[in-house]
Design an enzyme around this catalytic site. Sequence first.
Site, PDB file in Angstrom:
ATOM      1  N   TYR B 153       0.893  -1.104   0.041  1.00 22.68           N
ATOM      2  CA  TYR B 153       0.005  -0.055   0.058  1.00 22.68           C
ATOM      3  C   TYR B 153       0.836   1.334  -0.098  1.00 22.68           C
ATOM      4  O   TYR B 153       1.545   1.509   1.042  1.00 22.68           O
ATOM      5  CB  TYR B 153      -0.989  -0.007   1.312  1.00 22.68           C
ATOM      6  CG  TYR B 153      -1.793   1.215   1.375  1.00 22.68           C
ATOM      7  CD1 TYR B 153      -3.089   1.247   0.577  1.00 22.68           C
ATOM      8  CD2 TYR B 153      -1.694   2.182   2.099  1.00 22.68           C
ATOM      9  CE1 TYR B 153      -3.977   2.295   0.594  1.00 22.68           C
ATOM     10  CE2 TYR B 153      -2.418   3.442   2.115  1.00 22.68           C
ATOM     11  CZ  TYR B 153      -3.322   3.434   1.204  1.00 22.68           C
ATOM     12  OH  TYR B 153      -4.397   4.236   1.570  1.00 22.68           O
ATOM     13  N   GLY B 429      20.670  -4.921  34.182  1.00 23.44           N
ATOM     14  CA  GLY B 429      21.602  -4.926  32.878  1.00 23.44           C
ATOM     15  C   GLY B 429      20.750  -6.209  31.804  1.00 23.44           C
ATOM     16  O   GLY B 429      21.122  -5.740  30.769  1.00 23.44           O
ATOM     17  N   GLU B 452      -0.313   5.997  11.674  1.00 27.79           N
ATOM     18  CA  GLU B 452      -1.958   6.080  11.742  1.00 27.79           C
ATOM     19  C   GLU B 452      -2.117   7.381  12.686  1.00 27.79           C
ATOM     20  O   GLU B 452      -3.225   7.326  13.501  1.00 27.79           O
ATOM     21  CB  GLU B 452      -2.387   4.780  12.806  1.00 27.79           C
ATOM     22  CG  GLU B 452      -2.584   3.555  12.028  1.00 27.79           C
ATOM     23  CD  GLU B 452      -3.383   3.669  10.812  1.00 27.79           C
ATOM     24  OE1 GLU B 452      -4.306   4.401  10.815  1.00 27.79           O
ATOM     25  OE2 GLU B 452      -3.094   2.816   9.871  1.00 27.79           O
TER      26      GLU B 452
END
Lengths: 698, 698
Positions: B153, B429, B452
Amino acid sequence: MTSPRITIEIPEHLSKPVGTPGPRLLEIERSKASFSSDELKTYLHGHEHLERIKRILPILQNEPAFDKSRLHYMSRTEKFAAGLAKEKRLAQLLIELEWDQADHNLAESLLDWPAAFGLHKSMFTKTLAEQSNEEQLKLFYEPAKRFEIIGCYAQTELGHGSNVQGLETTATYQPESQTFVLQSPGLTSMKWWIGGLGRSADHAVVMAQLHTPDGKNGSLVKRGPYPFVVPLRDLKTRELLPGRTIMDIGPKAGYAMTDNGAMLLDKVEIPHINFLARWAKVDPSTGRFEKPANAKLSYGTMTYIRANIVQEARMVLARSATIAIRYCSVRRQFADRDAPVLDGNKPAETQVINYQLVQARIFPPLVQAFACHYTGKEMFRLYAENQTAMAEGDFSRLADVHASSSGLKSLCTIMASGAIEECRRACGGHGYSLAGGLASFGADYLPQVTWEGDSYMLTQQLGRYLFKTFRTLLADRDAPMSSENRTRDYILAYISNPEAKASAKYVGDLADPSFFIDAFGHRAAYLTATALKKRDVERRTWNSLLIDIYRCSVAHSQFVLVYNFAQAILHDKELKAQPALHRIMTTCFELFACHTMDAEAAEFLSSGYLSPKQHELLRNRVHALLAELRPQAVPLVDSFGIPDFVLNSALGRFDGDVYPNLVKFAQGEPLNQTRWNVDINDPELQVGPEEGAVKSRL
Amino acid sequence: MTSPRITIEIPEHLSKPVGTPGPRLLEIERSKASFSSDELKTYLHGHEHLERIKRILPILQNEPAFDKSRLHYMSRTEKFAAGLAKEKRLAQLLIELEWDQADHNLAESLLDWPAAFGLHKSMFTKTLAEQSNEEQLKLFYEPAKRFEIIGCYAQTELGHGSNVQGLETTATYQPESQTFVLQSPGLTSMKWWIGGLGRSADHAVVMAQLHTPDGKNGSLVKRGPYPFVVPLRDLKTRELLPGRTIMDIGPKAGYAMTDNGAMLLDKVEIPHINFLARWAKVDPSTGRFEKPANAKLSYGTMTYIRANIVQEARMVLARSATIAIRYCSVRRQFADRDAPVLDGNKPAETQVINYQLVQARIFPPLVQAFACHYTGKEMFRLYAENQTAMAEGDFSRLADVHASSSGLKSLCTIMASGAIEECRRACGGHGYSLAGGLASFGADYLPQVTWEGDSYMLTQQLGRYLFKTFRTLLADRDAPMSSENRTRDYILAYISNPEAKASAKYVGDLADPSFFIDAFGHRAAYLTATALKKRDVERRTWNSLLIDIYRCSVAHSQFVLVYNFAQAILHDKELKAQPALHRIMTTCFELFACHTMDAEAAEFLSSGYLSPKQHELLRNRVHALLAELRPQAVPLVDSFGIPDFVLNSALGRFDGDVYPNLVKFAQGEPLNQTRWNVDINDPELQVGPEEGAVKSRL
């Protein structure tokens, strides 16, 4: 990969950005400066440092081993190799060019490329230098300085990050053989996270619990953690020596070029000379243990490391602000009917930096950078002063300097890591690309929040000091303290008038730097008083106050930042002699102070010091200052003088030529040399055997 | 790499952790539950969903193509290949097992593995389904569903992230040939960030500015952005078709397996049928343009996507809290004299989760997850209700639902991404290792904050609605609105009594959920009133109010979260029928409401609604609730039921066997198969030609 590279060419007639190009936009920004960026740069960094950059930067830029342009495309192993090549070349240069420590530090900071020898050059040689006796200096330190041995510093264990006293690895002295036997008792004692240990180091300074056989009837006595030099690998073959199980711990969020390693030691015997014996001693024949003298001196070193972290936070903030401010000046989104005319045309879209909500996110890091600049400078001054005093037996400054450095380490690392991410987001989608320079930089900076004292738990150190000072002054307002102690000043002011109120009536009243010194001092004292009451009156446990103590630490540290910045505005002669610089730094101070106060407003309001109406003044002032700073933003970040070589960012480049450089970054992606088969019923993944290196089937 | 793998073995007698092992610690935690995790899991997810997981999870776990255990060690290209293999196998399963949409969604969420076909399966097919006429459904949509064509898209451009109206790519209709010609006018119009475009897609839906020749005297008229189906590659050879310049955009902070791509279109001609013509139409022979009908319907889709983002935020929060809470229950640091006896022994070190400051960082995400759970559910209900109403021509709910969904998208994505990082840090850590599961998860989640609708700029949509509603009600308190409109309720309450004060006198008063509904409603209305005054009375520009508007949006969205959570506590019959569940959810609600109010206290104090004394009550209540929740933390995260397959974390595993799994992760690192030459005067980087794949010289 030996396949021919498929170069993706951009058609010439489509290769230009549409609209006013980035370089022109930055040129316009720079033309609006109300001061000289170069003069501000000299004021901030000093002539000597700038000259040093001029000398060293070209050497680095012209060195093929220091070319970073392909790093983001590499696998972990390829990155490690590139890092090792860089380390070797840098080590050669250090020796060839006879760089002094300042040259070396500058080169490391310009390269900004942690790799295999990082811990060798810092903690390994530093520990050897500080903890060795004369013989050990010759035996270990000198070869290390010449890179004849490569070392690491093995303290942290798999199950013990912060708690040095809780380390499990033992070193037991055997007078018979005059050796220490090092032993890992189990998996949680595995040395872990040790930079350089995984693949490169052939030696380690191992922190282990010393046991000596000088108890009753020769029984073993635990003496606490001490440093031992342990050979790991054969210098030639690089084969591991017996009893050592060593590996790289695998990929991390960042630091791909550093081989953080893990190690188990099983009956590893080392000679007596390998116990670093400048301070503590073990008698070779009897095993009798002799304690080290005053341990307080080591706090000085911690202060120094933390001052460095504050100075580094300054450049982290500056770098984040530089990238975000330049790119948001080049990037345009949505039309703004009120936008000014550019080059005679009404732009179709407005520069993103014109949006107030963008300013509110990227200008605070800019002014925080200046705040850290002044406090970093001051901490080095205090460190030096304190070292001199301690050498003369005067420990009166130590507690305040050490406590403040703990709180500042916490505040500045959290602030700086937050700023990288805030600036990255303000760059929109492109902030997510590694071409942007902020995502990978952020990942590499994150450990700062955790190491050298976890930035959350560490605040207890400052909390203890604030409680103690408050109690002392509550009992005796004239208790003897160093005259330079600002903590005393604000606590005394609070004790004399706990119900004090902020005096500001008009926005103009916020122009007085003293207003903020008083306000931040009152708040720090108020929070300490409130927490101390819970402790001393309500007899609450220490653990149930950790949140309150954290807030005290933040408040005190922000006071320090505001205080030191205000002192420069009020008293710095060099600054005041240059009106244009003084003017812009004053605006930066005001934004820093107002923004910080607004962000923490709940505590100022809750104490009753600030009224809701004053808070409204303050918020409006923040908004006005954002607008005031807007035209100076690009000239201000220019004054940090961070070279493109360091920024390594298509978005933050000095020339503003953003879009062609994003495309160039895409063109370099190795994936573009491959072609793929997306037919879901065909197990072959790649098309054509001639392209790419990955050959796998479903 | 064909070299033999060097396996690093852990000596058997050192392979056990020292002290109470993780599995035993979690067993003890679970024995303290005040409720049944399984019952809460069923209440949260529903029986049907849990059964679906039981059916689908084993299929995924047993599939070699879905094995993630080596992913963190791979190069970008290897990762891409692994992702493509996963996509192909998943596509086969979709067809073979005839999964419905819910099965498919669940499989994607359990795999949690964005890769090459991601946009094909979402935006590409979705757009084809929604925007195609009958002929186009057959021509494009059906082959796409069968994976015979792979699409992407293509909307975003290099210079245009958010501004769809500002897109530069043009599509010009030529009636003579009955074709559209697509053209990129320059570099800034290059399609960019397009998922799947770089290497995999052979088709794209391209958003381009439509120009039709139906102006005066046949001149071209610009019609705005519309979708076109553009073929990109030869389906067999995968060669690019003429006029397309396409490439992968290079590495990002995350999403390594997705080939986000870039594309320039130069005189690309496509037939008339490739203009998606369900709504807008272009007459083939004349080129006459016909506008689409009501555009309002598309807001429904946006609401749906945003409701999904809120639901996803719930699982992001839950996952972060699960990892941090389990690991902080296994990890121990420092002795606590007050620590309880474990298995008859006083532990040498206390569980990290016992520290108040750790609780303050990892419990808020836990309760925020529940808040998002209820609001996500409610948004889907409102979405469905609104769709039904709109189908009947009733648009009265649309504005409120759409505006709230914008504000919630903003708030929840910022909250969730912050929570991942906060929880990662709370893991100390090991949170930095990719074995921890949070660092890479965080990097993959970050785009949610930007796409979005950028979570900062997007808040203007809610701001506009709040201004409009306030103005309407100020003019007429009986203005017609949906009876379900809570925004109206709180604005009306404020208008009748702007000087309202919080009523709480005792900590016990904070037990009433209505207290928080009133307080959050008053604050949202107060902020809107203040900002609106600047706009309507002081006539300030919109841009100068963006910060205020952002705050209005946060306040409204937090009101919605508090309101929906409170409704469940007050009225959810299923919950109230199970006292143990109701009890623990009430505690979670209280922590959520108190913590959020405390975090935002400045605005409650500044309006005069909350007094400093009440604020103190609130803060103490937060601290008490953290302690109250402490023993229930592990059972609570168990109730989210996130499988280890999804967590992919050595720290957050259900069984608590943390340390052996961190070691296993290290053992898998490919760098451990190589041996290096650290001699700075020897240009060879690796030792021995037989090992490892990287062969480079200095």
